[in-house]
Scaffold this active site. Structure first.
Site, short mmCIF file in Angstrom:
data_model
loop_
_atom_site.label_atom_id
_atom_site.label_comp_id
_atom_site.label_asym_id
_atom_site.label_seq_id
_atom_site.Cartn_x
_atom_site.Cartn_y
_atom_site.Cartn_z
N THR A 684 8.72 -6.06 7.08
CA THR A 684 8.38 -5.94 5.66
C THR A 684 9.10 -4.74 5.06
O THR A 684 9.38 -4.71 3.86
CB THR A 684 6.86 -5.80 5.45
OG1 THR A 684 6.36 -4.86 6.41
CG2 THR A 684 6.15 -7.12 5.62
N LYS A 688 11.15 -3.96 1.35
CA LYS A 688 10.99 -2.78 0.48
C LYS A 688 12.33 -2.15 0.18
O LYS A 688 12.64 -1.79 -0.97
CB LYS A 688 10.07 -1.74 1.15
CG LYS A 688 8.63 -2.23 1.29
CD LYS A 688 7.82 -1.44 2.31
CE LYS A 688 6.56 -2.25 2.66
NZ LYS A 688 5.87 -1.76 3.86
C1 26V Z 1 -1.29 -5.23 19.05
C2 26V Z 1 -2.08 -4.30 19.63
C3 26V Z 1 -2.44 -4.50 21.01
C4 26V Z 1 -3.62 -3.67 21.44
C5 26V Z 1 -3.51 -2.27 20.97
C6 26V Z 1 -3.39 -2.16 19.48
C7 26V Z 1 -2.51 -3.19 18.90
C8 26V Z 1 -2.14 -3.08 17.59
C9 26V Z 1 -1.32 -4.03 17.01
C10 26V Z 1 -0.90 -5.11 17.75
C11 26V Z 1 -0.09 -6.21 17.17
C12 26V Z 1 1.07 -5.77 16.51
C13 26V Z 1 1.68 -6.93 15.82
C14 26V Z 1 2.44 -6.49 14.65
O1 26V Z 1 2.26 -5.40 14.13
N1 26V Z 1 3.29 -7.35 14.16
C15 26V Z 1 4.10 -7.07 13.02
O2 26V Z 1 3.48 -7.70 11.91
C16 26V Z 1 4.21 -7.50 10.71
C17 26V Z 1 3.41 -8.10 9.59
O3 26V Z 1 3.38 -9.48 9.74
C18 26V Z 1 5.60 -8.08 10.84
O4 26V Z 1 6.32 -7.80 9.66
C19 26V Z 1 6.32 -7.48 12.03
O5 26V Z 1 7.57 -8.11 12.22
C20 26V Z 1 5.48 -7.63 13.27
O6 26V Z 1 6.05 -6.94 14.36
#
Ligand code: 26V
Length: 834
Positions: A684, A688
């Site tokens: 995202t 921006k």
């Molecule tokens: C996973 C975990 C695993 C346990 C510990 C805490 C934690 C925190 C977040 C996540 C998932 C992260 C997934 C993520 O941030 N994805 C992103 O999402 C954005 C919004 O859709 C996207 O633009 C990004 O490409 C993507 O990496």
């Protein structure tokens, strides 16, 4: 702070109707002297009557709190009618469940959306206080890690702007994402204390709390209608509600972000205390409060820690109890829930909503299983944000048995239905059954949270066209066969209010002049810029605004890092979490290559460049932290080297957060979006930066593909392998020998790192990086290097020519589609039906 709403609405006594702009007011804010005087008096009154300080001795922090409290009063006055209207008209609400909301600052956001910025600037000036200083006092609310959390914040703003009744549910972490410092080039983490100075935006709802149970056992009591089930929990904590108002554009509508704080059910065990065990007496309290103490600072790695599961269940259960209670209060019949509530799961973190809602319906409201299942799947939808295997959540069955026994029962029952459906579709296909099962039986039994969310939802969406397509062929390939037509795409968007109008007032003024004030409400009006893309006079104005923003960023960097940058140089910016798949390392290699080339030939016609990096690495992610160190070591060598005459500078800006982004986004010439194809779900930040007139250098990954489609292939620099090629190369199991053999520059760059050129104090420091580049190259850094480096030369070739400005203007003109309002309308039409 959590001052009560009652105290607040009694104080001050100003005439809100006179000072706040009515809905649909003209865009340009023209505060009257009367408005300014009212706000000024009100701020003054807050200092003395609410904060209890003398005006003469008020600190900057006092001025901030006083100004915020006066603004909050206006917000509250507009908020309550919206809440009432939704209730009385029986409108369907959206419930956005997210473990992360990366909000940033709210003062300027609310002021801007209420068209009160000028009024407050003048009122504070009358009081002898600088608005800029006051706004900088507010700490960032960093209740998120990165893209996923920021998306939730943009969505909240968009839903309010579109007047869609919505409540965001999450956790009120006492400590948000850690503060990053750079010490001798290494990342250091420090706790962050955003609540320390008081939080003027939240309203503690003393009357709203729920008990959340863990552990214990299940009892089955036979009845003529079948077994009644009782969960005898082993532990209970209380969830207390705090609401933050989210103000839509022009005050169109105000929604709540409801965050839960964990409390013990009894503050102190007096019995234990009286026996002299002081530590033991507060044990329960410590265990309960731990749940809302910290945001998990990792992204993309599901660590599988019990506290994380406790956080997930805690906020899911509190939110669902709240949703069900509200529905019963307003409609009186639990069976109509799906007509009044749309629950969106932001990734799998709230997947427990599926068994929890089933539990509430079955155990508490005696809804029979088939009907309960229907209600749940009609109400819930799930957004997937990543395909990275290490980020796909799964929890050991054993942990469920201990902590959520009733939910495990329900999951097994769901799975029985699910496996029966698999068997009907593909009789005897054992592989298919195993792949669609809620339980992963390979290597210890684990509950697949993605499968749970999928099976419990009527819609599952990805966040960019390519990502949604990949979902159908990777993680959810088999479930997609079993339940076709559930997967859909909703390409991400960003709120233009924060990411254009607020952060780039210079460009906004120009846009209003050229496209008309309509541009503030309708991003498609940005297309009005197109006719000017080749106009030299317009180009010069566009360029001058960028220049102004670059000077401001250079000032910030000089103040915080004592590093002087040339604002005339090309500002090449990569800002995002530090992760191997995002490939900051690739950018670092190009930086070294450029450095070596300039040294070889210092008098050639080089384009001056500033390479700016910022981002946090998960504290336990050693390779990412080593990459930060490498960038800083390169910066040390490059910035000190007089032979390159300042033609290249490197800056790693510490503690990247929303507020830092607001300075960097408008000042960027070249936006680095260079993830390994197939790995970035959307991105995202890419949106921006392009919206603010940066050209993108990027791979065919995530939303980059749709950005190219919108801005045109001539106005973006695309390079690198495609997702298919990446998969093919991985299948072939190649190391990087071929890429290195084909590229003398790459060989030299890796050699330079490996020899310790940038780490003379510890020559072997970066050996793991050199090793990985040569022999593993899982993220295709070596494989993509040459194309990237060549494309960077094309960037240089365009810089300084009219063609650059034309492309920059066309980027801004053609990015309207990436407004989060478009995304939200899409969710509303296709998923939520609101
Ligand atoms: C996973 C975990 C695993 C346990 C510990 C805490 C934690 C925190 C977040 C996540 C998932 C992260 C997934 C993520 O941030 N994805 C992103 O999402 C954005 C919004 O859709 C996207 O633009 C990004 O490409 C993507 O990496």
């Amino acid at each position: 702070m959590s001052l009560r709403s009652r105290t607040e609405s009694e104080g001050g006594g100003l005439n809100i109707a006179k000072t706040a702009l009515p809905k649909g007011a003209p865009a340009r804010e023209r505060p009257s002297d009367y408005d300014v005087a009212a706000v000024r008096d009100e701020i003054r009154a807050k200092i003395t009557r609410v904060l209890g300080h003398e005006i003469e001795r008020a600190t900057l922090h006092d001025w901030y709190l006083a100004a915020a409290l006066s603004l909050r009063e206006r917000i509250a006055a507009r908020w309550l009618p919206d809440v009432r209207e939704t209730r009385i008209e029986g409108k369907k609400r959206v419930y956005y469940l997210s473990l992360e909301f990366l909000i940033g600052r709210l003062f300027t956001d609310a002021l801007s959306n209420l068209q009160l910025m000028e009024t407050y600037v003048r009122a504070l000036r009358d009081l002898g206080v600088d608005f800029g200083d006051v706004k900088d006092i507010e700490p960032d609310a960093a209740l998120g890690n990165g893209g996923l959390g920021r998306l939730a914040a943009c969505f909240m703003e968009s839903m309010a702007s579109l007047a869609i009744p919505a409540i965001g549910y999450g956790i009120r972490y006492e400590h948000g994402l850690f503060r990053q410092a750079i010490s001798h080039g290494w990342q250091q983490e420090f706790p962050e204390h955003w609540l320390e100075g008081g939080n003027p935006w939240e309203f503690e709802r003393f009357e709203v709390s729920y008990d959340i149970h863990f552990g214990g056992r299940i009892e089955h009591h036979p009845t003529p209608q079948g077994d009644a089930i009782a969960w005898i929990p082993g532990e209970t904590v209380r969830a207390a509600a705090f609401d933050t108002p989210i103000v839509g554009w022009r005050g169109a509508h105000i929604n709540a972000l409801r965050l839960w704080s964990a409390r013990p059910i009894t503050p102190l065990d007096l019995d234990v205390f009286n026996h002299g065990d002081y530590a033991g007496a507060s044990e329960q309290r410590t265990r309960a409060e731990a749940i809302s103490k910290f945001l998990y600072p990792s992204d993309e790695t599901a660590a599988g820690k019990e506290l994380r599961l406790r956080q997930e269940y805690f906020f899911v259960s509190a939110s669902l109890q709240d949703i069900v209670a509200r529905h019963l209060r307003e409609q009186g019949n639990i069976r109509t829930l799906a007509s009044y509530a749309a629950i969106q799961l932001n990734d799998t973190h709230p997947s427990l909503a599926v068994p929890e809602l089933l539990r509430l319906l079955i155990d508490h409201h005696y809804v029979p299983w088939p009907q309960a299942r229907r209600i749940v799947s009609q109400t819930i939808a799930y957004t997937n944000h990543t395909l990275l295997p290490e980020a796909l959540e799964n929890w050991p069955v054993e942990l469920f048995e201990r902590r959520l026994p009733r939910h495990l029962d329900i999951i097994y029952r769901l799975n029985a239905d699910n496996l029966a459906a698999a068997e009907r579709q593909r009789p005897g296909d054992i592989r298919f059954r195993a792949a669609t099962s809620l339980i992963d039986e390979t290597g210890g039994r684990r509950v697949r949270m993605g499968h749970l969310a999928f099976i419990g939802s009527h819609r599952i969406n990805g966040v960019s066209a390519m990502h949604s397509e990949l979902m159908k062929h990777t993680v959810f390939a088999d479930l997609n066969t079993l339940y076709p037509d559930r997967i859909t795409n909703k390409t991400n968007g960003i709120t233009f209010r924060r990411w254009l109008y607020q952060c780039n007032p210079g460009l906004t003024a120009l846009l209003r002049e050229v496209c008309g004030d309509r541009v503030l409400d309708d991003p498609s009006a940005l297309a009005g810029l197109e006719p000017y893309a080749n106009d030299p006079i317009f180009q010069e104005r566009f360029r001058a605004i960028k220049q102004h923003n670059k000077v401001a960023l250079a000032g910030m960097i000089e103040r915080t890092m004592s590093l002087r940058l040339d604002p005339a140089a090309l500002f090449d910016i990569q800002i995002k979490r530090i992760h191997e798949y995002k490939r900051q390392l690739l950018n670092a290699l190009d930086t070294i290559a450029r450095y070596l080339a300039i040294r070889d030939n210092p008098n050639a016609d080089w384009v001056p460049r500033v390479k700016i990096f910022a981002g946090k690495a998960a504290p336990s992610y050693h390779q990412a932290k080593l990459i930060i160190k490498l960038i800083n070591d390169i910066a040390d060598a490059v910035n000190r080297d007089a032979t390159i005459r300042g033609l290249l500078k490197v800056a790693f800006v510490p503690n990247y957060n929303v507020s830092a982004a607001e300075m960097m986004v408008p000042a960027c010439d070249l936006s680095e979006q260079i993830s390994t194809a197939g790995m970035e779900a959307s991105g995202t930040g890419n949106m921006k930066l392009a919206l603010n007139g940066a050209l993108t250098i990027g791979t065919l990954d995530g939303a980059n593909i749709e950005i190219r489609d919108q801005v045109g292939a001539d106005n973006i620099f695309i390079f690198g392998m495609t997702a298919d090629q990446v998969m093919e190369r991985r299948r072939a199991g190649l190391d990087a020998s071929d890429a290195i053999a084909a590229s003398p520059m790459l060989a030299r760059v890796i050699e330079t790192i490996d020899r310790g050129t940038f780490s003379p104090d510890d020559p072997a420091r970066f050996a793991p990086i050199a090793h990985s580049l040569r022999y593993l190259d899982h993220y295709m850094v070596s494989a993509d290097f040459d194309d990237y480096h060549r494309t960077q030369a094309l960037v240089d070739a365009r810089w300084g020519h009219a063609a650059w400005e034309t492309s920059a203007i066309l980027n801004t003109a053609r990015m309207g589609w990436f407004s989060a309002d478009r995304t939200i309308r899409d969710y509303a039409d296709d998923i939520w039906k609101v």
